[in-house]
Motif scaffolding. Sequence first.
Motif, PDB file in Angstrom:
ATOM      1  N   LEU A   1      36.769  51.261  38.900  1.00 52.75           N
ATOM      2  CA  LEU A   1      37.044  52.262  39.932  1.00 52.75           C
ATOM      3  C   LEU A   1      38.509  52.710  39.944  1.00 52.75           C
ATOM      4  CD1 LEU A   1      34.170  51.487  40.902  1.00 52.75           C
ATOM      5  CD2 LEU A   1      35.015  51.640  43.233  1.00 52.75           C
ATOM      6  N   GLY A   2      39.308  52.140  39.059  1.00 55.24           N
ATOM      7  CA  GLY A   2      40.674  52.621  38.899  1.00 55.24           C
ATOM      8  C   GLY A   2      41.769  51.727  39.430  1.00 55.24           C
ATOM      9  N   TRP A   3      41.413  50.552  39.943  1.00 54.42           N
ATOM     10  CA  TRP A   3      42.463  49.662  40.428  1.00 54.42           C
ATOM     11  C   TRP A   3      43.371  49.220  39.286  1.00 54.42           C
ATOM     12  CZ3 TRP A   3      41.501  45.425  44.616  1.00 54.42           C
ATOM     13  CH2 TRP A   3      41.225  46.043  45.843  1.00 54.42           C
ATOM     14  N   GLY A   4      44.684  49.229  39.578  1.00 53.20           N
ATOM     15  CA  GLY A   4      45.681  48.751  38.631  1.00 53.20           C
ATOM     16  C   GLY A   4      46.179  47.367  39.014  1.00 53.20           C
ATOM     17  N   ARG A   5      47.247  46.952  38.365  1.00 51.04           N
ATOM     18  CA  ARG A   5      47.749  45.584  38.502  1.00 51.04           C
ATOM     19  C   ARG A   5      48.222  45.275  39.914  1.00 51.04           C
ATOM     20  NH1 ARG A   5      48.179  43.724  33.286  1.00 51.04           N
ATOM     21  NH2 ARG A   5      49.549  41.965  33.769  1.00 51.04           N
ATOM     22  N   ASP A   6      48.682  46.293  40.628  1.00 55.21           N
ATOM     23  CA  ASP A   6      49.266  46.035  41.947  1.00 55.21           C
ATOM     24  C   ASP A   6      48.394  46.534  43.099  1.00 55.21           C
ATOM     25  OD1 ASP A   6      51.648  44.794  40.967  1.00 55.21           O
ATOM     26  OD2 ASP A   6      52.363  46.780  40.382  1.00 55.21           O
ATOM     27  N   ASP A   7      47.159  46.874  42.810  1.00 56.60           N
ATOM     28  CA  ASP A   7      46.270  47.361  43.862  1.00 56.60           C
ATOM     29  C   ASP A   7      45.518  46.198  44.519  1.00 56.60           C
ATOM     30  OD1 ASP A   7      46.648  50.218  43.754  1.00 56.60           O
ATOM     31  OD2 ASP A   7      45.605  50.194  41.829  1.00 56.60           O
ATOM     32  N   GLY A   8      45.384  46.304  45.837  1.00 55.10           N
ATOM     33  CA  GLY A   8      44.575  45.352  46.602  1.00 55.10           C
ATOM     34  C   GLY A   8      44.900  43.910  46.276  1.00 55.10           C
ATOM     35  N   ASP A   9      43.837  43.117  46.098  1.00 45.61           N
ATOM     36  CA  ASP A   9      44.033  41.692  45.817  1.00 45.61           C
ATOM     37  C   ASP A   9      43.759  41.378  44.342  1.00 45.61           C
ATOM     38  OD1 ASP A   9      41.315  42.113  45.807  1.00 45.61           O
ATOM     39  OD2 ASP A   9      40.850  40.673  47.402  1.00 45.61           O
ATOM     40  N   MET A  10      44.034  42.377  43.473  1.00 47.50           N
ATOM     41  CA  MET A  10      43.763  42.184  42.048  1.00 47.50           C
ATOM     42  C   MET A  10      44.567  41.018  41.470  1.00 47.50           C
ATOM     43  SD  MET A  10      42.056  43.130  39.382  1.00 47.50           S
ATOM     44  CE  MET A  10      41.368  44.721  39.831  1.00 47.50           C
ATOM     45  N   ARG A  11      45.846  40.959  41.741  1.00 51.42           N
ATOM     46  CA  ARG A  11      46.668  39.875  41.193  1.00 51.42           C
ATOM     47  C   ARG A  11      46.177  38.507  41.675  1.00 51.42           C
ATOM     48  NH1 ARG A  11      51.235  40.875  38.369  1.00 51.42           N
ATOM     49  NH2 ARG A  11      51.985  43.030  38.349  1.00 51.42           N
ATOM     50  N   ALA A  12      45.792  38.442  42.919  1.00 55.81           N
ATOM     51  CA  ALA A  12      45.306  37.170  43.456  1.00 55.81           C
ATOM     52  C   ALA A  12      44.007  36.757  42.777  1.00 55.81           C
ATOM     53  CB  ALA A  12      45.102  37.290  44.971  1.00 55.81           C
ATOM     54  N   GLY A  13      43.147  37.726  42.531  1.00 53.73           N
ATOM     55  CA  GLY A  13      41.888  37.423  41.857  1.00 53.73           C
ATOM     56  C   GLY A  13      42.105  36.979  40.424  1.00 53.73           C
ATOM     57  N   ILE A  14      43.014  37.626  39.733  1.00 50.19           N
ATOM     58  CA  ILE A  14      43.331  37.233  38.355  1.00 50.19           C
ATOM     59  C   ILE A  14      43.860  35.802  38.325  1.00 50.19           C
ATOM     60  CG2 ILE A  14      44.888  37.656  36.412  1.00 50.19           C
ATOM     61  CD1 ILE A  14      42.632  39.692  36.578  1.00 50.19           C
ATOM     62  N   ALA A  15      44.705  35.464  39.297  1.00 53.84           N
ATOM     63  CA  ALA A  15      45.253  34.104  39.365  1.00 53.84           C
ATOM     64  C   ALA A  15      44.148  33.076  39.578  1.00 53.84           C
ATOM     65  CB  ALA A  15      46.287  34.021  40.480  1.00 53.84           C
ATOM     66  N   LEU A  16      43.132  33.428  40.366  1.00 57.72           N
ATOM     67  CA  LEU A  16      42.011  32.511  40.586  1.00 57.72           C
ATOM     68  C   LEU A  16      41.250  32.241  39.282  1.00 57.72           C
ATOM     69  CD1 LEU A  16      40.608  33.969  43.933  1.00 57.72           C
ATOM     70  CD2 LEU A  16      41.616  31.704  43.641  1.00 57.72           C
ATOM     71  N   ILE A  17      40.987  33.311  38.530  1.00 58.41           N
ATOM     72  CA  ILE A  17      40.285  33.132  37.253  1.00 58.41           C
ATOM     73  C   ILE A  17      41.159  32.347  36.279  1.00 58.41           C
ATOM     74  CG2 ILE A  17      39.247  34.309  35.285  1.00 58.41           C
ATOM     75  CD1 ILE A  17      38.624  36.666  37.128  1.00 58.41           C
ATOM     76  N   ASP A  18      42.441  32.655  36.270  1.00 56.96           N
ATOM     77  CA  ASP A  18      43.369  31.982  35.358  1.00 56.96           C
ATOM     78  C   ASP A  18      43.416  30.477  35.618  1.00 56.96           C
ATOM     79  OD1 ASP A  18      45.314  31.784  33.348  1.00 56.96           O
ATOM     80  OD2 ASP A  18      46.956  32.103  34.761  1.00 56.96           O
ATOM     81  N   ARG A  19      43.346  30.100  36.889  1.00 54.44           N
ATOM     82  CA  ARG A  19      43.398  28.670  37.233  1.00 54.44           C
ATOM     83  C   ARG A  19      42.056  27.979  37.041  1.00 54.44           C
ATOM     84  NH1 ARG A  19      46.391  30.650  41.760  1.00 54.44           N
ATOM     85  NH2 ARG A  19      44.568  30.360  43.127  1.00 54.44           N
ATOM     86  N   SER A  20      41.001  28.772  36.964  1.00 55.36           N
ATOM     87  CA  SER A  20      39.667  28.199  36.878  1.00 55.36           C
ATOM     88  C   SER A  20      39.437  27.539  35.521  1.00 55.36           C
ATOM     89  CB  SER A  20      38.618  29.287  37.082  1.00 55.36           C
ATOM     90  OG  SER A  20      37.341  28.843  36.727  1.00 55.36           O
ATOM     91  N   THR A  21      38.724  26.450  35.552  1.00 57.01           N
ATOM     92  CA  THR A  21      38.273  25.821  34.311  1.00 57.01           C
ATOM     93  C   THR A  21      36.776  26.056  34.135  1.00 57.01           C
ATOM     94  OG1 THR A  21      37.908  23.715  35.467  1.00 57.01           O
ATOM     95  CG2 THR A  21      40.048  24.047  34.423  1.00 57.01           C
TER      96      THR A  21
END
Length: 307
Positions: A235-255
């Motif tokens: 839908l067009g969200w970039g790196r600094d939109d909404g809670d995108m960075r927080a979501g990426i961090a969750l996946i990154d920490r996930s095993t």
Amino acid sequence: FMLKKYGGSAASESAVGFALEWLAARQRVNGTWDFTDVGPCTQKGSVNNPIGGTAYALLPFLVAGNTHNAGPYKKQVQAGLAFLTSIGIVAPAGYDLRGVINKVDDDTDPNYAYYVHGAATLALCEAYAMTKDRKLKPAAEGAVSFLLNSQNPRGGGWRYNPQDGGSTSATAIQVMALKAAEKSGIMVPAATWKGVSYFLDSVSVDGEGRYGYEAEKKTYAISVTSMALLSRMYLGWGRDDGDMRAGIALIDRSTSTENYYTNYFATQVMKNWGGPEWDRWNIRVRDNLIARQETDGPGKGSWAPRD
């Protein structure tokens, strides 16, 4: 160069090659695949839906560069697409590829219907975008129309039946199909994307990158979070939109690699994001997949289910 740049390796390309060989060997004489028919392999599926089986089998061939016009598997792709363009139901709402009317199993309310239609629409639109073969256009456009008319008019998502209240997993597949449609030149109304955005807002758990399965059941999981974030990206969200960075961090920490469903969506999210987060995710998941692929017997080139 491109293979190395985006995280591939000789071993991962070899795994892809063996997987395509396995899939090609499971295609039936009428050009279809089905979840319940995996030849001599022992871990067959339980859903009898050739439209779904054919759609999901075609996608790996397409993404590996095969079309019905070119590539070592063009005959397989041609036969699969011929099936999808002829088996659907022409309805007032569009071209119905859920496989509900012509299904063979006993499920009276199949919850797989829109996972099937979404995947079939995705396959048709990808093939049409890759080839611009006008023979594919009517089925692709009709499938998109059926999908658009099935969107829940209030909540903005999709689930099991036309205009049902949405679930994140069913909605994500439709979003992928609609984005492929757009890239192929088929118009998707702005109101449709607005509805999807509204739905994604409704399944946000806390505004900190966590998403749930449906508005009424906001149970956080990496799988549905990945589906929601991928949809946000489309839908067009970039790196600094909404809670995108927080979501990426969750996946990154996930095993979490508990199932291939999670891996499928999370990998797309992390690939689109790029950077060190992608590098970490790719190495872990890529090498895990290579290690788990069957290497001999009738299952050679395939993967056994994880759960």
